[in-house]
Design an enzyme around this catalytic site. Sequence first.
Site, PDB file in Angstrom:
ATOM      1  N   THR A  42       0.647  -1.172   0.043  1.00 16.40           N
ATOM      2  CA  THR A  42      -0.008   0.016   0.007  1.00 16.40           C
ATOM      3  C   THR A  42       1.017   1.136   0.195  1.00 16.40           C
ATOM      4  OG1 THR A  42      -2.028  -1.263   1.179  1.00 16.40           O
ATOM      5  CG2 THR A  42      -1.637   1.285   1.194  1.00 16.40           C
ATOM      6  N   ASN A  60      -5.512  -9.001  -8.040  1.00 15.73           N
ATOM      7  CA  ASN A  60      -5.688  -9.912  -6.866  1.00 15.73           C
ATOM      8  C   ASN A  60      -6.998 -10.452  -6.646  1.00 15.73           C
ATOM      9  OD1 ASN A  60      -5.944  -6.964  -6.666  1.00 15.73           O
ATOM     10  ND2 ASN A  60      -6.737  -7.481  -4.779  1.00 15.73           N
ATOM     11  N   SER A  92       5.075  -6.789  -1.648  1.00 20.58           N
ATOM     12  CA  SER A  92       4.754  -6.920  -0.391  1.00 20.58           C
ATOM     13  C   SER A  92       5.466  -7.969   0.332  1.00 20.58           C
ATOM     14  CB  SER A  92       3.341  -6.912  -0.183  1.00 20.58           C
ATOM     15  OG  SER A  92       2.756  -6.860   1.125  1.00 20.58           O
ATOM     16  N   ALA A  93       5.751  -8.503   1.458  1.00 17.67           N
ATOM     17  CA  ALA A  93       6.253  -9.598   1.981  1.00 17.67           C
ATOM     18  C   ALA A  93       5.175 -10.450   2.174  1.00 17.67           C
ATOM     19  CB  ALA A  93       7.018  -9.457   3.343  1.00 17.67           C
ATOM     20  N   HIS A  94       3.912 -10.165   3.000  1.00 20.94           N
ATOM     21  CA  HIS A  94       2.969 -11.100   3.613  1.00 20.94           C
ATOM     22  C   HIS A  94       2.236 -11.738   2.704  1.00 20.94           C
ATOM     23  CE1 HIS A  94      -0.911  -9.007   3.517  1.00 20.94           C
ATOM     24  NE2 HIS A  94      -0.138  -7.946   3.217  1.00 20.94           N
ATOM     25  N   THR A 131      12.971   4.744  10.764  1.00 24.36           N
ATOM     26  CA  THR A 131      13.787   3.568  10.932  1.00 24.36           C
ATOM     27  C   THR A 131      13.391   2.176  10.382  1.00 24.36           C
ATOM     28  OG1 THR A 131      14.160   4.639  13.290  1.00 24.36           O
ATOM     29  CG2 THR A 131      14.733   2.161  12.891  1.00 24.36           C
ATOM     30  N   CYS A 141      -9.662  -6.192   1.536  1.00 26.77           N
ATOM     31  CA  CYS A 141      -9.767  -4.803   1.874  1.00 26.77           C
ATOM     32  C   CYS A 141     -11.251  -4.359   1.493  1.00 26.77           C
ATOM     33  CB  CYS A 141      -8.914  -3.911   0.613  1.00 26.77           C
ATOM     34  SG  CYS A 141      -7.418  -4.705   0.587  1.00 26.77           S
TER      35      CYS A 141
END
Length: 400
Positions: free
Chosen positions: A74, A153, A201-203, A239, A326
Site C-alpha cells: 500500500t 488480486n 509486499s512480503a506477507h 527507522t 480490503c
Amino acid sequence: MADTRIYVDHGATTPTDPRVVEAMLPFLTEKFGNAGSVHQFGQEARAAVDQAREVIASAIGATPQEIVFTSGATEADNFAVLGAAWANETRGRHIITSTIEHHAVLEPVRFLQSRGFDVSYLPVDRYGRVDPDDLRAAIRADTVLISVMHANNEIGTLEPVAEIGRLARERGILMHTDATQSVGILPVHVGALAVDLLSMSAHKRYGPKGVGALYIRKGSNVARVQHGGSHERNRRAGTENVPAIVGFGAAIAIALDCMSDEAARLRRLRDRLIEGVARLDGAHLNGHPVERLPGNVNVSFEGADSESILLALDLQGVAASSGSACTSGSLEPSHVLSAIGLGPEVAAGTVRLTLGRWNTDEDIDDLRAVLPEVVGDLRAAAAGRPPRAVSYRSAQSSAR
Ligand SMILES: *Cc1c(COP(=O)(O)O)cnc(C)c1O
C-alpha cells in the site's frame, strides 16, 4: 490436535514460513540494533538489511540501490503514484491507470484527481485484460505516469505489462506496476517488463506483514512522500523495520528457490478445483482461463450470495473470501467484477479461493465436495426447501 481447517485465502495473506520466522528471531532479540547507528549493533542490523536488499533486488533483476523498503505494498503504491505525479507535475498532470487496480493505486490516483490531475482509466475485456491499443490511444503529451498491475488480486488475470512498459518507455513516461501478487510465484524482471516502478509486499509470499518495497529505476524522477530522516538513501524516512526486512528477504529467497515447482503444483491444484466447480450448475469462472495466477480460482454462483457462502464455508472449516480482503464487509459489488462486465446479481455470488504452499490434493477433494453442498443448501434455503441433515466436512472431521 491437528488443525483440520482449510485455508484458501492466500490472496489476502499467507502464513509465515517457519524458516522466515527463524531468520527473523535474532533481530527481535539480541540483534536489536538500529541500522542507522555506527556501533556494532547498528552495523549488524545494517548488514542484514543490505543482504535482504540484495536478495530482493536480484529476484526482480534490479540493483540493490533501486530498492526502497516500505511498510508494505500500500505504501509502495502510494509512493509510486504520488511521488511520480508530484515530481513531474510541471511537465504534465495526466495519469493513466486501469479500472481493476488495487485500491492502494486507485485511491491515491483519485486523490490526485481531486487536486486537479486528469486521469484516464483503461477498460478491461471480459477476462480482465487491458488492451495495449487502448493505452496507446490514451497517451497524451502531458501524460506523466502509467500504472497497470502485473496480476490482479481478485480474479488472478495477468496483464500485458511488458507491452505497456515498452510503449511507456518509448514515450518517456514513467511506468509503475503493482506486482504484489506475482513476485515470488511468477518470473518478474524489471528489465523485461520495462517498468520504472514496481511494488511488492512480503506477507503475500509467506513473509511478515507490514513490510514491502518499491523498486525505483535508477534515474527515475520520483519525489519522496514520507519526509523525515535520510533513511533509504533519502527516499523514505523512518527507522528500518529490521526483523521484517530480514523476513522479507528470507521469504523471497525461499520463494525463488522453489518457484517453478510451486507454481506448477499450484496450477495443477487450481485446475482440479476449477474443473470441479466450473461444471456446477450456474457457476462461472471469472478471470482469464490461462493467463492467470497459479493459485487463483474466482467463481460466481448464480442464486447464492457470497457472504452466506463464506459463512457456511467457515462453519465447515474452509477459509475463503469474496474478492479482496480490503473490500469485504462492504455490500458494493467489487470494482473488478463490475469492470469485467458482471451484473450485480451474478457478482453478488462470487467466491475467491486462493491456494498456497501448504494446500494439498485432499484439500481440493474436500473443496470439490463442500462447495456444491454449501451452494446447493443456500439455493434450497432461498427456495424454501430444507437443507440436507449431515454435511460432508462435519461428518469427516467431527472435532470441529
Ligand atoms: C495485498 C495487496 C496490496 C496491499 O499490500 P499490503 O502490503 O497489505 O499493504 C496491494 N496490491 C495488491 C495487488 C495486493 O494484492
